[in-house]
Motif scaffolding. Structure first.
Motif, short mmCIF file in Angstrom:
data_model
loop_
_atom_site.label_atom_id
_atom_site.label_comp_id
_atom_site.label_asym_id
_atom_site.label_seq_id
_atom_site.Cartn_x
_atom_site.Cartn_y
_atom_site.Cartn_z
N GLU A 1 0.83 -1.20 0.00
CA GLU A 1 0.00 0.00 0.00
C GLU A 1 0.86 1.24 0.00
O GLU A 1 1.77 1.39 0.80
N HIS A 2 0.57 2.11 -0.94
CA HIS A 2 1.19 3.42 -1.01
C HIS A 2 0.24 4.32 -1.80
O HIS A 2 -0.49 3.85 -2.66
N ARG A 3 0.26 5.55 -1.46
CA ARG A 3 -0.60 6.50 -2.14
C ARG A 3 0.24 7.34 -3.08
O ARG A 3 1.32 7.78 -2.73
N ARG B 1 0.98 10.67 -4.68
CA ARG B 1 0.70 12.08 -4.40
C ARG B 1 0.63 12.92 -5.66
O ARG B 1 -0.17 13.84 -5.76
N PHE C 1 5.31 9.35 -4.21
CA PHE C 1 4.46 8.49 -3.39
C PHE C 1 4.40 8.99 -1.97
O PHE C 1 5.22 9.78 -1.52
N GLU C 2 3.42 8.46 -1.25
CA GLU C 2 3.28 8.66 0.19
C GLU C 2 3.09 7.28 0.80
O GLU C 2 2.23 6.52 0.34
N GLU C 3 3.90 6.94 1.77
CA GLU C 3 3.78 5.65 2.43
C GLU C 3 3.65 5.88 3.93
O GLU C 3 4.41 6.65 4.51
N SER D 1 7.29 10.68 0.25
CA SER D 1 8.64 10.29 -0.17
C SER D 1 9.35 11.51 -0.73
O SER D 1 8.74 12.38 -1.35
#
Length: 134
Positions: A61-63, A65, A91-93, A98
């Motif tokens: 799972e990562h979003r 951005r 990304f956002e984890e 990041s």
């Protein structure tokens, strides 16, 4: 390539990006033909929507951005087209953004399923490795 064909392919790209930013992988897969082939870097080919959806479901799972697409080139030939582009993705984890983006290039082969309606038939991409200078 006609302007309307190019605009149709760019509309698919824009919808794909919106789905990715929303975390809607079902939406991404919906833009593909039933017998789509994905060629992830250093992995076996994924054949068909079910295989792609199963692979996406088990990714960490990562979003996403932000995504930037550059150097877009589109060419067509009688109901088939290909699109090449470079990408930069942030990304956002675990709630943390990041610092280093992921960069790379991708190739799509698209089929015109109906007049002026394009679907993705093949997706291949590569990513650049980041090296930190000491």
């Amino acid at each position: 390539m006609s302007d309307s064909a190019q605009q149709g392919i760019l509309a698919v790209q824009q919808q794909w990006l919106e789905y990715e930013l929303d975390g809607n992988m079902t939406g991404v897969v919906s833009l593909c033909v039933d017998d789509v082939v994905w060629l992830p870097p250093n992995q076996q080919a994924l054949r068909g929507k079910n295989a792609v959806a199963a692979w996406l479901a088990v990714l960490p799972e990562h979003r996403i951005r932000r995504i930037e697409i550059t150097n877009v080139q589109i060419h067509d030939s009688g109901g088939l087209a290909y699109k090449m582009a470079d990408f930069t993705t942030w990304f956002e984890e675990a709630g943390q953004a990041s610092v280093e983006p992921v960069t790379g290039s991708h190739l799509w082969v698209l089929r015109e399923s109906l007049p002026e309606h394009w679907q993705v038939a093949v997706v291949a991409w590569s990513t650049a490795e980041h090296t930190n200078a000491a």
